[in-house]
Design a protein around this motif. Structure first.
Motif, PDB file in Angstrom:
ATOM      1  N   GLY A 177     -44.722  39.372 -31.800  1.00 43.56           N
ATOM      2  CA  GLY A 177     -44.313  39.044 -30.438  1.00 43.56           C
ATOM      3  C   GLY A 177     -45.478  38.772 -29.499  1.00 43.56           C
ATOM      4  O   GLY A 177     -45.333  38.866 -28.283  1.00 43.56           O
ATOM      5  N   ILE A 178     -46.631  38.435 -30.069  1.00 47.04           N
ATOM      6  CA  ILE A 178     -47.827  38.171 -29.266  1.00 47.04           C
ATOM      7  C   ILE A 178     -48.112  36.671 -29.309  1.00 47.04           C
ATOM      8  O   ILE A 178     -48.611  36.150 -30.300  1.00 47.04           O
ATOM      9  CB  ILE A 178     -49.035  38.965 -29.814  1.00 47.04           C
ATOM     10  CG1 ILE A 178     -48.726  40.457 -29.792  1.00 47.04           C
ATOM     11  CG2 ILE A 178     -50.298  38.658 -29.020  1.00 47.04           C
ATOM     12  CD1 ILE A 178     -49.689  41.297 -30.604  1.00 47.04           C
ATOM     13  N   SER A 179     -47.788  36.005 -28.231  1.00 44.34           N
ATOM     14  CA  SER A 179     -48.039  34.563 -28.188  1.00 44.34           C
ATOM     15  C   SER A 179     -49.510  34.308 -27.871  1.00 44.34           C
ATOM     16  O   SER A 179     -50.208  35.186 -27.369  1.00 44.34           O
ATOM     17  CB  SER A 179     -47.150  33.900 -27.129  1.00 44.34           C
ATOM     18  OG  SER A 179     -47.643  34.189 -25.835  1.00 44.34           O
ATOM     19  N   ASP A 180     -49.952  33.101 -28.151  1.00 43.49           N
ATOM     20  CA  ASP A 180     -51.335  32.732 -27.858  1.00 43.49           C
ATOM     21  C   ASP A 180     -51.596  32.598 -26.362  1.00 43.49           C
ATOM     22  O   ASP A 180     -52.744  32.527 -25.937  1.00 43.49           O
ATOM     23  CB  ASP A 180     -51.695  31.419 -28.560  1.00 43.49           C
ATOM     24  CG  ASP A 180     -51.824  31.598 -30.068  1.00 43.49           C
ATOM     25  OD1 ASP A 180     -51.903  32.760 -30.531  1.00 43.49           O
ATOM     26  OD2 ASP A 180     -51.840  30.584 -30.783  1.00 43.49           O
ATOM     27  N   THR A 181     -50.528  32.568 -25.562  1.00 43.46           N
ATOM     28  CA  THR A 181     -50.677  32.411 -24.114  1.00 43.46           C
ATOM     29  C   THR A 181     -50.410  33.708 -23.344  1.00 43.46           C
ATOM     30  O   THR A 181     -50.402  33.698 -22.113  1.00 43.46           O
ATOM     31  CB  THR A 181     -49.728  31.316 -23.592  1.00 43.46           C
ATOM     32  OG1 THR A 181     -48.382  31.705 -23.859  1.00 43.46           O
ATOM     33  CG2 THR A 181     -50.036  29.969 -24.229  1.00 43.46           C
TER      34      THR A 181
ATOM     35  N   THR B 262     -57.745  26.360 -10.497  1.00 40.22           N
ATOM     36  CA  THR B 262     -58.523  25.758 -11.585  1.00 40.22           C
ATOM     37  C   THR B 262     -57.599  25.023 -12.554  1.00 40.22           C
ATOM     38  O   THR B 262     -57.881  23.906 -12.964  1.00 40.22           O
ATOM     39  CB  THR B 262     -59.322  26.842 -12.343  1.00 40.22           C
ATOM     40  OG1 THR B 262     -60.192  27.481 -11.435  1.00 40.22           O
ATOM     41  CG2 THR B 262     -60.104  26.264 -13.497  1.00 40.22           C
ATOM     42  N   LEU B 263     -56.479  25.666 -12.903  1.00 38.30           N
ATOM     43  CA  LEU B 263     -55.518  25.041 -13.831  1.00 38.30           C
ATOM     44  C   LEU B 263     -54.847  23.828 -13.204  1.00 38.30           C
ATOM     45  O   LEU B 263     -54.684  22.806 -13.862  1.00 38.30           O
ATOM     46  CB  LEU B 263     -54.464  26.044 -14.275  1.00 38.30           C
ATOM     47  CG  LEU B 263     -54.940  27.233 -15.098  1.00 38.30           C
ATOM     48  CD1 LEU B 263     -53.753  28.059 -15.558  1.00 38.30           C
ATOM     49  CD2 LEU B 263     -55.768  26.782 -16.293  1.00 38.30           C
ATOM     50  N   SER B 264     -54.454  23.952 -11.952  1.00 38.86           N
ATOM     51  CA  SER B 264     -53.809  22.827 -11.267  1.00 38.86           C
ATOM     52  C   SER B 264     -54.740  21.639 -11.188  1.00 38.86           C
ATOM     53  O   SER B 264     -54.319  20.499 -11.400  1.00 38.86           O
ATOM     54  CB  SER B 264     -53.380  23.242  -9.859  1.00 38.86           C
ATOM     55  OG  SER B 264     -52.409  24.257  -9.921  1.00 38.86           O
ATOM     56  N   TYR B 265     -56.000  21.887 -10.898  1.00 41.62           N
ATOM     57  CA  TYR B 265     -56.987  20.813 -10.821  1.00 41.62           C
ATOM     58  C   TYR B 265     -57.154  20.154 -12.192  1.00 41.62           C
ATOM     59  O   TYR B 265     -57.143  18.941 -12.320  1.00 41.62           O
ATOM     60  CB  TYR B 265     -58.327  21.336 -10.324  1.00 41.62           C
ATOM     61  CG  TYR B 265     -59.398  20.279 -10.326  1.00 41.62           C
ATOM     62  CD1 TYR B 265     -59.432  19.281  -9.364  1.00 41.62           C
ATOM     63  CD2 TYR B 265     -60.379  20.262 -11.332  1.00 41.62           C
ATOM     64  CE1 TYR B 265     -60.394  18.289  -9.377  1.00 41.62           C
ATOM     65  CE2 TYR B 265     -61.339  19.275 -11.359  1.00 41.62           C
ATOM     66  CZ  TYR B 265     -61.353  18.290 -10.388  1.00 41.62           C
ATOM     67  OH  TYR B 265     -62.303  17.317 -10.404  1.00 41.62           O
ATOM     68  N   ALA B 266     -57.258  20.979 -13.245  1.00 42.80           N
ATOM     69  CA  ALA B 266     -57.443  20.459 -14.593  1.00 42.80           C
ATOM     70  C   ALA B 266     -56.254  19.596 -15.027  1.00 42.80           C
ATOM     71  O   ALA B 266     -56.417  18.564 -15.663  1.00 42.80           O
ATOM     72  CB  ALA B 266     -57.638  21.605 -15.598  1.00 42.80           C
TER      73      ALA B 266
ATOM     74  N   GLU C 118     -53.812  25.585 -23.969  1.00 41.24           N
ATOM     75  CA  GLU C 118     -55.145  25.132 -23.554  1.00 41.24           C
ATOM     76  C   GLU C 118     -55.548  25.676 -22.178  1.00 41.24           C
ATOM     77  O   GLU C 118     -56.704  25.567 -21.774  1.00 41.24           O
ATOM     78  CB  GLU C 118     -55.240  23.599 -23.573  1.00 41.24           C
ATOM     79  CG  GLU C 118     -54.337  22.878 -22.596  1.00 41.24           C
ATOM     80  CD  GLU C 118     -52.920  22.593 -23.104  1.00 41.24           C
ATOM     81  OE1 GLU C 118     -52.216  21.822 -22.434  1.00 41.24           O
ATOM     82  OE2 GLU C 118     -52.518  23.117 -24.159  1.00 41.24           O
ATOM     83  N   SER C 119     -54.611  26.292 -21.470  1.00 38.71           N
ATOM     84  CA  SER C 119     -54.902  26.867 -20.157  1.00 38.71           C
ATOM     85  C   SER C 119     -55.480  28.276 -20.233  1.00 38.71           C
ATOM     86  O   SER C 119     -56.073  28.746 -19.262  1.00 38.71           O
ATOM     87  CB  SER C 119     -53.623  26.924 -19.316  1.00 38.71           C
ATOM     88  OG  SER C 119     -53.095  25.647 -19.106  1.00 38.71           O
ATOM     89  N   VAL C 120     -55.297  28.943 -21.369  1.00 37.75           N
ATOM     90  CA  VAL C 120     -55.651  30.357 -21.460  1.00 37.75           C
ATOM     91  C   VAL C 120     -57.132  30.616 -21.189  1.00 37.75           C
ATOM     92  O   VAL C 120     -57.481  31.455 -20.346  1.00 37.75           O
ATOM     93  CB  VAL C 120     -55.222  30.954 -22.830  1.00 37.75           C
ATOM     94  CG1 VAL C 120     -55.717  32.381 -22.985  1.00 37.75           C
ATOM     95  CG2 VAL C 120     -53.713  30.882 -22.977  1.00 37.75           C
ATOM     96  N   LYS C 121     -58.009  29.932 -21.886  1.00 39.79           N
ATOM     97  CA  LYS C 121     -59.447  30.196 -21.707  1.00 39.79           C
ATOM     98  C   LYS C 121     -59.935  29.883 -20.295  1.00 39.79           C
ATOM     99  O   LYS C 121     -60.598  30.722 -19.686  1.00 39.79           O
ATOM    100  CB  LYS C 121     -60.268  29.465 -22.771  1.00 39.79           C
ATOM    101  CG  LYS C 121     -60.205  30.146 -24.117  1.00 39.79           C
ATOM    102  CD  LYS C 121     -61.112  29.474 -25.123  1.00 39.79           C
ATOM    103  CE  LYS C 121     -60.968  30.159 -26.478  1.00 39.79           C
ATOM    104  NZ  LYS C 121     -61.793  29.515 -27.499  1.00 39.79           N
ATOM    105  N   PRO C 122     -59.639  28.695 -19.729  1.00 39.21           N
ATOM    106  CA  PRO C 122     -60.118  28.449 -18.368  1.00 39.21           C
ATOM    107  C   PRO C 122     -59.510  29.411 -17.341  1.00 39.21           C
ATOM    108  O   PRO C 122     -60.193  29.850 -16.410  1.00 39.21           O
ATOM    109  CB  PRO C 122     -59.721  27.002 -18.074  1.00 39.21           C
ATOM    110  CG  PRO C 122     -58.867  26.556 -19.188  1.00 39.21           C
ATOM    111  CD  PRO C 122     -58.996  27.515 -20.303  1.00 39.21           C
TER     112      PRO C 122
END
Length: 185
Positions: A149-153, A177-181, A103-107
């Motif tokens: 070998g391609i992860s979603d992250t 941004t991720l830390s805040y979320a 869930e961190s990838v897009k932001p």
């Protein structure tokens, strides 16, 4: 005419194909600074890989892939094979890493893209990044990507020759941004 076509084919066979003069000139021009650009490319990639591997962002990053890191499974081989013209280790400018949470990838990508170009082509004097699961491999099913070998992250980052402080600042903003979320949860 048929005769002219035959002459052209024979000449091409004798001399080989030719690139456009403008393309040849641009290649020649680029080769004049190639060594300096590659040196900066290698240096910045090494700095970025160490920055991403630091414990400070350990809860946000699952893995960092760069042959210049001693933790990389191919590090010893890379040390033996990857050298600059003056014999120093040079591990290239590609750094890949996986974020810890899907869930961190897009932001993360959206924030990073405010300062670094998000693209599918990874090659420039400027830093560029891609998110394979959302871009070039987005049409594959998750299990098909995993088999490759391609992860979603996974994020692939072609480190440019700009000042490393600018690259680091862009990453710090994205991590903030991720830390805040995560702290809001």
């Amino acid at each position: 005419s048929t005769e002219r076509i035959r002459d052209i084919k024979e000449r091409r066979q004798r001399e080989g194909g030719h690139i456009h003069p403008m393309a040849a000139w641009l290649i020649q021009l680029g080769l004049q600074t190639f060594g300096m650009r590659m040196e900066q490319h290698n240096k910045n990639a090494s700095l970025l890989a160490r920055f991403l591997s630091s414990q400070k962002y350990g809860n946000l990053i699952a893995n960092v892939y760069y042959p210049g890191l001693s933790s990389h499974p191919g590090h010893v081989t890379a040390c033996n094979q990857m050298r600059t013209p003056d014999g120093k280790p040079g591990f290239g400018g590609m750094v890949s890493f996986e974020l810890a949470r899907p869930e961190s990838v897009k932001p993360f990508a959206q924030t990073l893209a405010k300062n670094i170009e998000l693209a599918v082509s990874l090659g420039s004097t400027k830093s560029i990044f891609s998110v394979p699961a959302l871009q070039i491999h987005g049409s594959l099913l998750p299990e098909e990507r995993q088999a490759l070998g391609i992860s979603d992250t996974l994020i692939r980052f072609s480190v440019g020759a700009e000042d490393f402080k600018d690259i680091k600042t862009a990453f710090q903003k994205a991590f903030k941004t991720l830390s805040y979320a995560q702290s809001v949860r």
